[in-house]
Every structure is written in structure tokens, then in C-alpha cells.
Write an enzyme that holds these catalytic residues in place. Structure first.
Site, mmCIF file in Angstrom:
data_model
loop_
_atom_site.group_PDB
_atom_site.id
_atom_site.type_symbol
_atom_site.label_atom_id
_atom_site.label_comp_id
_atom_site.label_asym_id
_atom_site.label_seq_id
_atom_site.Cartn_x
_atom_site.Cartn_y
_atom_site.Cartn_z
ATOM 1 N N ARG A 69 0.703 -1.256 0.088
ATOM 2 C CA ARG A 69 -0.049 -0.014 0.069
ATOM 3 C C ARG A 69 1.007 1.342 0.104
ATOM 4 O O ARG A 69 0.582 2.217 -0.675
ATOM 5 C CB ARG A 69 -0.920 0.076 1.101
ATOM 6 C CG ARG A 69 -1.833 1.374 1.298
ATOM 7 C CD ARG A 69 -2.245 1.320 2.726
ATOM 8 N NE ARG A 69 -3.207 0.215 2.877
ATOM 9 C CZ ARG A 69 -4.708 0.256 2.447
ATOM 10 N NH1 ARG A 69 -5.052 1.479 1.966
ATOM 11 N NH2 ARG A 69 -5.414 -0.591 2.751
ATOM 12 N N MET A 94 -12.257 3.185 -4.252
ATOM 13 C CA MET A 94 -12.480 2.304 -3.521
ATOM 14 C C MET A 94 -11.246 1.645 -2.716
ATOM 15 O O MET A 94 -11.236 0.537 -2.575
ATOM 16 C CB MET A 94 -13.582 1.053 -4.109
ATOM 17 C CG MET A 94 -14.523 1.703 -4.668
ATOM 18 S SD MET A 94 -15.774 2.523 -3.621
ATOM 19 C CE MET A 94 -16.823 1.666 -3.237
ATOM 20 N N ARG A 95 -10.333 2.542 -2.453
ATOM 21 C CA ARG A 95 -9.411 2.083 -1.792
ATOM 22 C C ARG A 95 -9.171 3.237 -0.154
ATOM 23 O O ARG A 95 -9.545 4.380 -0.464
ATOM 24 C CB ARG A 95 -7.930 2.455 -2.340
ATOM 25 C CG ARG A 95 -7.861 1.844 -3.898
ATOM 26 C CD ARG A 95 -7.681 0.321 -3.543
ATOM 27 N NE ARG A 95 -6.464 -0.010 -2.914
ATOM 28 C CZ ARG A 95 -5.938 -1.222 -2.586
ATOM 29 N NH1 ARG A 95 -6.825 -2.259 -2.983
ATOM 30 N NH2 ARG A 95 -5.079 -1.541 -1.940
ATOM 31 N N VAL A 97 -6.984 5.493 2.279
ATOM 32 C CA VAL A 97 -5.798 6.188 2.286
ATOM 33 C C VAL A 97 -5.233 6.297 3.648
ATOM 34 O O VAL A 97 -6.081 6.371 4.544
ATOM 35 C CB VAL A 97 -5.985 7.533 1.420
ATOM 36 C CG1 VAL A 97 -6.352 7.100 0.055
ATOM 37 C CG2 VAL A 97 -6.974 8.340 2.281
ATOM 38 N N ASN A 111 -13.954 13.186 0.424
ATOM 39 C CA ASN A 111 -14.519 12.191 -0.026
ATOM 40 C C ASN A 111 -15.993 12.250 -0.076
ATOM 41 O O ASN A 111 -16.683 13.103 0.750
ATOM 42 C CB ASN A 111 -14.064 11.068 0.905
ATOM 43 C CG ASN A 111 -14.877 9.575 0.434
ATOM 44 O OD1 ASN A 111 -14.797 9.385 -0.760
ATOM 45 N ND2 ASN A 111 -15.535 8.952 1.315
ATOM 46 N N HIS A 113 -19.749 9.973 0.027
ATOM 47 C CA HIS A 113 -20.136 8.679 0.627
ATOM 48 C C HIS A 113 -21.403 8.684 0.642
ATOM 49 O O HIS A 113 -22.342 9.592 1.119
ATOM 50 C CB HIS A 113 -19.668 8.439 2.279
ATOM 51 C CG HIS A 113 -20.098 7.158 2.727
ATOM 52 N ND1 HIS A 113 -19.389 6.237 2.183
ATOM 53 C CD2 HIS A 113 -20.940 6.747 3.540
ATOM 54 C CE1 HIS A 113 -19.717 4.951 2.991
ATOM 55 N NE2 HIS A 113 -20.750 5.290 3.788
ATOM 56 N N ASP A 145 -9.927 11.592 7.001
ATOM 57 C CA ASP A 145 -9.205 11.375 8.155
ATOM 58 C C ASP A 145 -8.739 9.849 8.061
ATOM 59 O O ASP A 145 -9.014 9.230 7.083
ATOM 60 C CB ASP A 145 -9.585 11.971 9.411
ATOM 61 C CG ASP A 145 -10.808 11.011 9.982
ATOM 62 O OD1 ASP A 145 -11.097 9.932 9.236
ATOM 63 O OD2 ASP A 145 -11.462 11.159 10.929
ATOM 64 N N GLY A 147 -9.345 7.432 9.567
ATOM 65 C CA GLY A 147 -10.709 6.289 9.892
ATOM 66 C C GLY A 147 -11.326 6.123 8.365
ATOM 67 O O GLY A 147 -10.977 6.914 7.368
#
Ligand code: GAR
Length: 220
Positions: A69, A94-95, A97, A111, A113, A145, A147
Site C-alpha cells: 500500500r 474504493m481504496r 488512504v 470524499n 459517501h 481522516d 478512519g
């Protein structure tokens, strides 16, 4: 914005309909940002075509081609820096970070969602919403962030869950709102009207009317 229009990268993994919404917004003369680079971790993603059609450099960076990664993210970050990117928009990317990647663009990774966060993080948010029987679903644009879908919220849009909805019909209703919400959220952050403040966000007092960071059924 550092003089002129803010320079955005959009990261995708698939269809890229949110990318298209951002490209369309950026095509407006008065929009305060421009897409300067699109990167997909999936080489076959249709979104790469959308970028090329709009004349934006499009790069496929297959995460499977990297040993770790960290190696993938280093190459990704290098690509974005090379393009002089100021803001990074994840749009169906769909990764996850890592904190190391985020540190290269501090407070500048967004992002979208497909849920009203903090509800229904992770995969299949629309399915999770149907399974719990919620009556109001929606989408969220947030700062990223370390999470999963936990960062400070910039803007949200709500849609009703209607009798007879299935995952496809609810997803389509949410997606239509995503396409309005992402350009709005980008406008708010690049103009400094929404800023990070600790683990939350601050909305400038002059944000009114169509710039409001809540879109809800029935709202003007
Ligand atoms: C969108 O619904 C986006 O919110 C979602 O993937 C879809 C991408 O569509 N993202 C996530 O679920 C991230 N956790 P698009 O490729 O047509 O923009």
C-alpha cells in the site's frame, strides 16, 4: 485558493459519474476550481474515458502492480504533486488512504459517501440503510481522516426512502443528489467558506441560499 482557480485531482475506481459532475461544474466560467488530474486505481474504469473526453490528463495506477500500500500511495502522491494538485477529491475511489498519504495533502482530501454519516460507513451503505429501515437516506461530503468515512462533515443531502425501494432505486436517488452535492462542497472549501476546525468544520456566516451545506427534501 492560491490565486486563480483551485487545482483538483479526482481519484476514481469506476463509472466516475461524480467525476463527471465535477468536470461539468468546472466547465462553468465562474466555478472556483479546475480538474487538473484524474487517477484511477482500476485501469478499465469508465471514468478515465470521461476525463480524456474533457481534455483532462487521466492516469491509471493499478494498485495490484505495487508491492505494498505504501508503494502505491507514494506513486499516487508523486503523480498528484507532479500535476500541482492542491485538493484531492475521492469520488468512488474504493481504496482506503493512509495517514502517510493524507500528510502530503493536509486537510485537503475530500470524499463523498452514499449515506448520512456517521450512519452506515464502509461498503454497501445504501443496502445497510435499507436493512435498518431508515426513512431518510442521503449522502455526505467530508474531509478525509485516517478512519473509514469518519472525517469532519462539509455538506449533506437527504433523500426519502420510498416504499418498494431496492438497493438500485435508492442508490440512483442518492446518486442524483451526490452530483449536486460534490460541486457545492468543493466550492465551499476552496473558497474558504467551510473550514476544518479541530475534529469538526466551521461554516462561514455568509453561507446562505443555494450555498447552504444541507440539502433536504422540500428545502428550496
Ligand atoms: C458513489 O455512490 C459514491 O458515493 C460511492 O461510490 C459511488 C461511485 O459512483 N462511494 C463509496 O461508496 C465510498 N465509500 P461514481 O463512480 O459513478 O461516481
Amino acid at each position: 485558493m492560491s490565486g486563480g482557480r483551485a487545482r483538483l485531482a479526482v481519484l476514481i475506481s469506476g463509472s466516475g459519474s461524480n467525476l463527471q459532475a465535477l468536470l461539468d461544474a468546472c466547465a462553468q466560467a465562474d466555478f472556483p476550481a479546475q480538474v487538473v488530474c484524474v487517477v484511477s486505481n482500476v485501469p478499465t474504469a469508465f471514468g478515465l474515458e470521461r476525463a480524456r473526453k474533457a481534455g483532462v490528463p487521466a492516469v491509471a495506477l493499478d494498485h495490484n502492480a505495487f508491492g505494498s500500500r505504501a508503494d502505491f500511495e507514494r506513486a499516487l502522491g508523486d503523480e498528484l504533486e507532479k500535476a500541482g494538485v492542491e485538493w484531492v477529491c475521492l469520488a468512488g475511489f474504493m481504496r482506503l488512504v493512509s495517514a502517510d498519504f493524507l500528510a502530503r495533502f493536509p486537510g485537503r482530501v475530500l470524499n463523498i459517501h452514499p449515506s448520512l454519516l456517521p450512519a452506515f460507513t464502509g461498503l454497501h451503505a445504501q443496502r445497510q440503510a435499507l436493512e435498518r429501515g431508515v426513512k431518510i437516506a442521503g449522502c455526505t461530503v467530508h474531509f478525509v481522516d485516517a478512519g473509514t468515512d469518519t472525517g469532519p462533515i462539509i455538506a449533506q443531502a437527504a433523500v426519502p426512502v420510498l416504499p418498494g425501494d431496492d438497493e438500485a432505486s435508492l442508490s440512483a436517488r442518492i446518486l442524483a443528489e451526490e452530483h449536486k452535492l460534490y460541486p457545492l462542497a468543493v466550492r465551499l472549501v476552496v473558497t474558504g467558506k467551510v473550514t476544518l476546525e479541530g475534529t469538526g468544520t466551521r461554516v462561514a456566516a455568509q453561507v446562505t441560499g443555494s450555498e447552504q451545506s444541507l440539502r433536504s427534501p422540500g428545502a428550496p
